[in-house]
Design an enzyme around this catalytic site. Structure first.
Site, mmCIF file in Angstrom:
data_model
loop_
_atom_site.group_PDB
_atom_site.id
_atom_site.type_symbol
_atom_site.label_atom_id
_atom_site.label_comp_id
_atom_site.label_asym_id
_atom_site.label_seq_id
_atom_site.Cartn_x
_atom_site.Cartn_y
_atom_site.Cartn_z
ATOM 1 N N HIS A 62 64.348 46.688 -21.432
ATOM 2 C CA HIS A 62 65.120 47.895 -21.101
ATOM 3 C C HIS A 62 64.191 49.073 -20.813
ATOM 4 O O HIS A 62 64.367 49.809 -19.835
ATOM 5 C CB HIS A 62 66.024 48.273 -22.273
ATOM 6 C CG HIS A 62 67.225 47.417 -22.466
ATOM 7 N ND1 HIS A 62 68.081 47.088 -21.443
ATOM 8 C CD2 HIS A 62 67.751 46.852 -23.587
ATOM 9 C CE1 HIS A 62 69.075 46.343 -21.925
ATOM 10 N NE2 HIS A 62 68.882 46.191 -23.212
ATOM 11 N N GLU A 100 64.150 44.693 -25.953
ATOM 12 C CA GLU A 100 64.248 46.144 -25.826
ATOM 13 C C GLU A 100 63.159 46.727 -24.925
ATOM 14 O O GLU A 100 63.404 47.700 -24.209
ATOM 15 C CB GLU A 100 64.216 46.805 -27.208
ATOM 16 C CG GLU A 100 65.345 46.383 -28.146
ATOM 17 C CD GLU A 100 66.729 46.603 -27.576
ATOM 18 O OE1 GLU A 100 66.888 47.441 -26.659
ATOM 19 O OE2 GLU A 100 67.672 45.926 -28.034
#
Length: 602
Positions: free
Chosen positions: A389, A386
């Protein structure tokens, strides 16, 4: 693993919750912004019929729409984030639904824009785009021009825009059922929920794994007919929209939006199917490690290491930043601040927190991360994914104007998987304890299982159910379950003994992915491109620069072009082939560790 009931949301310390107040200080502030949002839409509507007047008018409209889109982004992000952390917060759910209505209203209010741009002389329009006040919008306008064969009249576009809200009902029903109405039972007195199901099915206690897996599946099975009706509605909506926009099928419509040729999808699926024997070999090695003749579905996450490392959040931050060091101090420092002092991450586990993890960038505020922490290597891997991202968003915002800052999902999954691959390689090089080595390989295989097994399987499922609707066939719950069980059986081979009914409801457990119109396949292409990029670090001295340039491009280039510049051609099967070679290498290492373990036993 010690089983404990998670606390209430209000009892979590601020340090383990994201800084959502940076978007809106209070829910009342959100309400105030939402209440006046329709006024901004009125300003946009006033431009209808005028975009072709002159360059100044067009620039004024695009600037105004950009401000409205940023505002809408804050409204939808805040509402969705609050609903994620507490699935039984009815006020948060109401705000999420209202934000969807606002998004649909915006689509309806701006429906005139594409037809007006397409009605203009292309030479004149492209000449205007050379002006300073329009240059930042050139990519956006060029993408509108590319859709010329699929944009309808202003009247039809307004109608299609108005369908956004009612069409959102199917994607809202399924997660509402999953997050608010299902009871998954308890294991040893602990309630099973979306936030702890992964930890429970990775328990060393086989009875805990079995009870959690069966209870989770059974709860979804109990509402399978309602979920099937919702999914069938979502698929029919995709097919309707594709036909309304004159695409030959829903897959082509979904891929065309980001200039992905259909062969990229089919090459992935064909290459995946050709390499299923690697997965079959892994299931056999895993069964031997666990001392079983056959695995059951609730054994695919059973711990292989007798002494898996406990990984605190602080330790994970250290390992991730160390692993990403080849990208430079500027990247690593920004990442560490986001993971700690700037509170990008909501990682505390609380009651009614929805399952899964995501990064949700709120331009230009913060690229937030949602997850649930459980002191394990898989949690660290999820965080690495994550933050990949989030750093993609962070660098895109630094280098691109808002109009170019939003990258595609296809590109997004590359950055997240790259971080995982790089951190994993670092740990395999630096952590020599055999138990830790086993745990790292186990984490790697768990990650590959999700992104290179489950996601291609969901992609095959998605392609088939759309094809069935396109040929006039229905989608009943028994048919969906049978299809999913058949696809899983392909991947399990003879190494996993299946409970077809419970395995078949896997589709029901993905209450968001299957409503995102051919999203799942991009996890698999993402992990493939990521490993191809990582291989480039050994072969090219400027690999870090090229990769950081890829992140900073945001959405300025089409994803395949941006990846080619970084050294990856996803129109060829090479990256998928290489990644299966990496997967096979992990199985080889695990088998070697198994042999060493057995040889050391008296």
């Amino acid at each position: 693993m010690t089983l404990q009931d998670p606390p209430a949301r209000a009892d979590l310390p601020a340090a383990v919750r994201w800084d959502i107040e940076a978007i809106y200080a209070t829910p009342d502030a959100w309400e105030d912004d939402a209440r006046t949002f329709p006024e901004a839409l009125g300003t946009l509507r006033a431009f209808a019929g005028r975009l072709g007047t002159d360059a100044v008018t067009l620039a004024a409209y695009l600037r105004e729409d950009e401000q409205v889109r940023q505002r809408l982004g804050r409204l939808t992000a805040y509402a969705g984030m609050q609903a994620s952390v507490d699935g039984q917060d009815t006020q948060a759910a109401d705000r999420r639904d209202r934000a969807g209505v606002l998004a649909s209203s915006h689509a309806q209010a701006t429906a005139f824009a594409s037809p007006e741009l397409l009605a203009m002389d292309e030479g004149t329009l492209r000449g205007w785009l050379q002006r300073d006040d329009l240059r930042d919008y050139a990519v956006l306008v060029e993408r509108v021009l590319r859709t010329r064969p699929h944009v309808r009249s202003a009247e039809v576009e307004e109608l299609l825009g108005a369908l956004g809200s009612p069409f959102g009902s199917a994607r809202g029903i399924h997660p509402t059922l999953a997050n608010m109405d299902l009871d998954f039972g308890s294991v040893n007195g602990v309630k099973v929920g979306h936030g702890n199901i992964d930890a429970l099915t990775a328990s060393a206690d086989r009875d805990v794994r079995r009870s959690a897996w069966e209870g989770y599946a059974d709860a979804h099975l109990a509402v399978r007919h309602g979920m099937a009706a919702a999914l069938a509605t979502g698929v029919r909506q995709n097919v309707f929209t594709a036909r309304a926009r004159r695409y030959p099928d829903a897959l082509t419509a979904a891929l065309h939006a980001t200039s992905i040729p259909n062969p990229v999808f089919h090459t992935l699926i064909d290459t995946y199917r050709a390499h299923l024997p690697i997965w079959h070999r892994y299931w056999n090695v895993r069964a031997r490690w666990l001392g079983q003749d056959h695995l059951r579905e609730y054994d695919v996450k059973a711990p292989l290491s007798a002494n898996p490392p406990t990984v605190t959040y602080a330790q994970a931050v250290d390992w991730i930043t160390q692993g990403m060091a080849p990208l430079g101090e500027e990247y690593v420092s920004a990442m560490r601040r986001g993971l700690t002092s700037e509170r990008w991450v909501d990682y505390g586990l609380n009651r009614h927190k929805r399952q899964g993890a995501y990064s949700n960038g709120v331009y230009p505020i913060k690229p937030y991360i949602f997850m649930s922490w459980n002191d394990s290597l898989p949690s660290m891997s999820t965080l690495a994914h994550e933050i990949g991202h989030s750093m993609h968003s962070f660098l895109s915002w630094q280098h691109q104007p808002y109009a170019h800052a939003r990258y595609t999902l296809f590109a997004a999954e590359v950055a997240s998987n790259f971080n995982q691959a790089m951190v994993r390689a670092h740990l395999l090089d630096t952590q020599q304890d055999p138990d830790v080595q086993v745990a790292i390989i186990e984490e790697a295989m768990g990650n590959f299982h999700r992104y290179f097994f489950i996601m291609p399987t969901l992609a095959r499922f998605e392609a088939e159910i759309h094809a069935r609707v396109e040929t006039g066939r229905g989608l009943s719950a028994p048919d969906l379950n049978a299809l999913m069980a058949d696809l899983l059986q392909d991947g399990y081979g003879t190494g996993v003994q299946m409970d077809r009914e419970r395995s078949g409801i896997l589709w029901g457990q993905f209450s968001t992915h299957l409503y995102s119109n051919f999203y799942a396949y991009q996890y698999a292409t993402g992990i493939a491109a990521a490993h191809e990029l990582l291989a480039g670090f050994a072969a090219h001295g400027d690999a870090a620069r090229r990769y950081l340039t890829f992140l900073g491009e945001g959405g300025r280039l089409e994803p395949l072009d941006a990846l080619r510049n970084a050294g990856v051609d996803m129109e060829r099967p090479d990256a998928v082939e290489r990644t299966f070679a990496v997967l096979s290498g992990y199985v080889d290492r695990l088998e070697a560790l198994l042999q060493a373990r057995d040889a050391a036993r008296p």
